[in-house]
Scaffold this motif. Sequence first.
Motif, PDB file in Angstrom:
ATOM      1  N   THR A  92       2.331  53.506  69.998  1.00 34.49           N
ATOM      2  CA  THR A  92       1.806  52.971  71.256  1.00 34.49           C
ATOM      3  C   THR A  92       0.644  53.821  71.762  1.00 34.49           C
ATOM      4  OG1 THR A  92       3.914  51.955  71.868  1.00 34.49           O
ATOM      5  CG2 THR A  92       2.381  52.438  73.660  1.00 34.49           C
ATOM      6  N   THR A  93       0.734  55.123  71.558  1.00 33.89           N
ATOM      7  CA  THR A  93      -0.360  56.021  71.954  1.00 33.89           C
ATOM      8  C   THR A  93      -1.646  55.666  71.213  1.00 33.89           C
ATOM      9  OG1 THR A  93       1.179  57.819  72.446  1.00 33.89           O
ATOM     10  CG2 THR A  93      -1.111  58.428  72.033  1.00 33.89           C
TER      11      THR A  93
ATOM     12  N   LYS B 280      -3.160  52.813  73.038  1.00 30.37           N
ATOM     13  CA  LYS B 280      -3.731  53.248  74.313  1.00 30.37           C
ATOM     14  C   LYS B 280      -5.037  54.010  74.113  1.00 30.37           C
ATOM     15  CE  LYS B 280       0.538  53.384  77.038  1.00 30.37           C
ATOM     16  NZ  LYS B 280       1.468  54.243  77.824  1.00 30.37           N
TER      17      LYS B 280
ATOM     18  N   LEU C  41      -6.998  54.189  77.458  1.00 26.64           N
ATOM     19  CA  LEU C  41      -5.975  54.348  78.500  1.00 26.64           C
ATOM     20  C   LEU C  41      -5.294  55.711  78.479  1.00 26.64           C
ATOM     21  CD1 LEU C  41      -4.303  50.820  78.151  1.00 26.64           C
ATOM     22  CD2 LEU C  41      -5.912  51.571  79.918  1.00 26.64           C
ATOM     23  N   MET C  42      -5.836  56.663  77.726  1.00 29.81           N
ATOM     24  CA  MET C  42      -5.249  57.996  77.647  1.00 29.81           C
ATOM     25  C   MET C  42      -5.950  58.969  78.592  1.00 29.81           C
ATOM     26  SD  MET C  42      -2.756  57.764  75.529  1.00 29.81           S
ATOM     27  CE  MET C  42      -2.434  59.514  75.210  1.00 29.81           C
TER      28      MET C  42
ATOM     29  N   THR D  35     -12.284  50.987  79.819  1.00 24.76           N
ATOM     30  CA  THR D  35     -11.399  49.983  79.223  1.00 24.76           C
ATOM     31  C   THR D  35     -11.949  48.569  79.355  1.00 24.76           C
ATOM     32  OG1 THR D  35      -9.455  51.360  79.567  1.00 24.76           O
ATOM     33  CG2 THR D  35      -9.077  49.004  79.339  1.00 24.76           C
TER      34      THR D  35
ATOM     35  N   TYR E 259      -5.047  42.733  74.024  1.00 22.43           N
ATOM     36  CA  TYR E 259      -3.884  43.635  74.015  1.00 22.43           C
ATOM     37  C   TYR E 259      -2.655  42.909  74.536  1.00 22.43           C
ATOM     38  CZ  TYR E 259      -1.145  47.877  75.199  1.00 22.43           C
ATOM     39  OH  TYR E 259      -0.183  48.847  75.303  1.00 22.43           O
TER      40      TYR E 259
ATOM     41  N   PRO F 257       0.915  44.289  75.459  1.00 25.55           N
ATOM     42  CA  PRO F 257       1.655  45.552  75.554  1.00 25.55           C
ATOM     43  C   PRO F 257       3.141  45.373  75.288  1.00 25.55           C
ATOM     44  CG  PRO F 257       1.192  44.719  77.737  1.00 25.55           C
ATOM     45  CD  PRO F 257       0.477  43.803  76.778  1.00 25.55           C
TER      46      PRO F 257
ATOM     47  N   ASP G  82       2.006  45.131  70.488  1.00 20.28           N
ATOM     48  CA  ASP G  82       2.971  46.231  70.484  1.00 20.28           C
ATOM     49  C   ASP G  82       4.398  45.678  70.546  1.00 20.28           C
ATOM     50  OD1 ASP G  82       4.247  48.650  70.637  1.00 20.28           O
ATOM     51  OD2 ASP G  82       3.040  49.439  72.290  1.00 20.28           O
TER      52      ASP G  82
END
Length: 232
Positions: free
Chosen positions: A41-42, A45, A50-51, A70, A80, A82, A158
Motif C-alpha cells: 500500500t505504501t 501512496k 501521499l507520503m 497528487t 486509484y 484504495p 488495492d
Amino acid sequence: MLELKNLEAYYGNSRALQGVNLTLETGKFLAVLGRNGVGKTTLFKAILGLMDRCGGEIALSGKRLDPLPTFKRAHAGLGYVPQGRGIIPTFTVRENLKLGTFARSGGDKHSYDDLVFEIFPVLGEFLDRQGGNLSGGQQQQLAIGRALLTNPKIILLDEPTEGIQPNIVEQIEEAIIKLNKAHGITIILVEQDIEFARRASDSFVIMEKGRVVAEGPVKNLTDNLMHKHMAV
C-alpha cells in the motif's frame, strides 16, 4: 509507460520503501504481492504522492510525476481504488461517481462514462441511493467506477476483493480483467488471492521490508516462490 527509479518513501523518519525499481508497459497487468505490512500500500501512496517524503523518480508516459502534487498526478492519468474502497457514505452513488470526474485533465476528450454502467449496471439502478446503504460488493463496484471516471491511463487497485461476499467476488474480478484485456487500461493490483493474480496478470513483483525481492512474468510465480515469500 510507468517507470519507478530507486523509489524511497518515508513515514516521518522511518523509511518504508527502499530503492524500488519497476517498469510497466502500457496495457499490461502487474500483480504486487507479499505478506501484510511489507510496503504494498505504501508503494501505491508513493506513486500517488501521499507520503510524508519520497525520493527517486516516477514517470508516466515519459512525464516526471514525482515533483507534482497528487491532483496533477491524477490529471496525468493515475486512477486509484484504495483498500477499504474510500467512498463517501452520505453521498449518493451519483455524487460519488461525480467525484471521479473532477480528476480529469481538461484536455482529455476520452471518457469511460458509458463503460461504467455497462460493466456495473447496478450503479445505474442505484444512482440516488446513498453509498453507505450499498453492500460491500456494490461499494467496491462504485469505487472502481469512480476511478474509471477519472479517465485513467493506469488504475491502482488495492485488494479490491477483500471483505466482499463470495458471489460478487467473481463479478468484480471479471470486470477488472475486462478493463485490462478488452479496454487496454493498465492495471497494478495488490491482492492476497494468488489464483486471481495468476489468472489476471501478465507479471508480478513480490515485496519484503519495502523492497522488491522477486519479479518476472506470471508464469514464473511458482508455488515454491509463494511459500518462500508469503507463507506465515
